[in-house]
Design an enzyme around this catalytic site. Structure first.
Site, PDB file in Angstrom:
ATOM      1  N   CYS A  40     -21.230   2.621   2.570  1.00  0.00           N
ATOM      2  CA  CYS A  40     -21.200   1.532   3.123  1.00  0.00           C
ATOM      3  C   CYS A  40     -20.475   0.362   2.341  1.00  0.00           C
ATOM      4  CB  CYS A  40     -22.527   1.034   3.221  1.00  0.00           C
ATOM      5  SG  CYS A  40     -22.823  -0.590   4.154  1.00  0.00           S
ATOM      6  N   CYS A 136     -30.915   0.204   3.705  1.00  0.00           N
ATOM      7  CA  CYS A 136     -31.461  -0.925   4.405  1.00  0.00           C
ATOM      8  C   CYS A 136     -31.947  -0.711   5.816  1.00  0.00           C
ATOM      9  CB  CYS A 136     -30.327  -2.057   4.320  1.00  0.00           C
ATOM     10  SG  CYS A 136     -28.634  -1.673   5.113  1.00  0.00           S
TER      11      CYS A 136
END
Length: 288
Positions: A40, A136
């Protein structure tokens, strides 16, 4: 909000799903241990934010990561944050050095405690916020539960030792990663660890800690500067190990001075020269 600064939300949910979440699930299905945060940061999140910063006319993108940008061997490179306990350079290691002149890590030169104190003086609720230790998108769930929700089917399989002798059973090879000791459900006279998973046969191979030892690690990715030797970090919580670096046509190989334990395909191999990141890639294979 307290300063009256406009806040903009970028809706990238569908792109995030395709670029990060789906590869995460497929990786576990293939018997890997993917690190979605490195993917990411290295390719997705910073790319989107830098594009927005450019469109908004911002000179730099500031984030709260504990890392630094330094000039090393004639170019800007990522470096460890001052707070060794909170350093996030490993998670940011696959950032392209060519964008570092547009990124600012204002917390990289201070400790987390100093940051909390500063936030408290400013009256920010985040001063006492607990830290997240997970990806997350898991939302507090165990990653195995998340994988099952995303389509990996629980299927009874065998746990075997290095000789192929059945010593237990499990509900899915993707629930195990090299180096894992807890949750194996295997009763033996000596401690055993998950050594590897075999997706095609849905087997998990276990054995003594010595079976985890790896001296040769191969990774895709790139070297940011020419380097013959480096300290190699193979998991976020693992110490770096010195080794000889060999550049390949696609990536690099590292011959470690001493064995590393729990090396897992899909994790990042990050090369350091002192505190500076001089190369990074994704582990594709390892050997004893």
């Amino acid at each position: 909000h307290a300063l009256g600064v406009p806040h903009v939300t970028i809706d990238a949910r569908q792109e995030f799903l395709r670029a990060i979440v789906e590869p995460f699930v497929r990786g576990y299905g293939r018997g890997e241990t993917p690190n979605p945060c490195i993917s990411c940061n290295g390719f997705f999140r910073f790319g989107r934010l830098l594009a927005f910063a450019r469109d908004a006319g911002a000179a730099r993108l500031a984030t709260g990561h504990y890392a630094r940008v330094v000039r090393h061997r004639g170019r800007l490179l990522l470096a460890r944050g001052l707070d060794a306990a909170k350093d996030q350079s490993y998670m940011l290691a696959r950032l392209d050095p060519r964008v570092l002149d547009r990124i600012w890590f204002p917390l990289g030169g201070q400790t987390k405690e100093e940051t909390r104190a500063e936030a408290a003086r400013a009256g920010l609720a985040a001063a006492g916020r607990t830290e997240s230790q997970e990806a997350c998108f898991l939302g507090g769930a165990d990653y195995r539960t998340f994988l099952e929700r995303r389509g990996l089917v629980a299927s009874r399989g065998e746990i075997v030792d290095e000789e192929g002798v059945v010593v237990g059973s499990h509900d899915g090879h993707w629930g195990f990663t090299p180096g894992q000791r807890k949750g194996l459900g295997v009763a033996t006279g000596a401690p055993v660890y998950a050594l590897k998973t075999l997706p095609r046969s849905n087997r998990v191979v276990v054995g003594p800690r010595e079976g985890l030892a790896r001296r040769s690690v191969r990774a895709d990715g790139r070297l940011f500067v020419d380097v013959d030797r480096a300290d190699v970090k193979l998991r976020y919580r693992s110490p770096a190990v010195p080794g000889q670096v060999e550049q390949l046509s696609r990536g690099f190989r590292v011959l470690l001075d001493e064995p590393a334990y729990g090396v897992a395909t899909g994790q990042a191999a990050v090369l350091y020269e002192g505190d500076v990141v001089v190369g990074a890639g994704r582990v594709t294979s390892s050997r004893r």
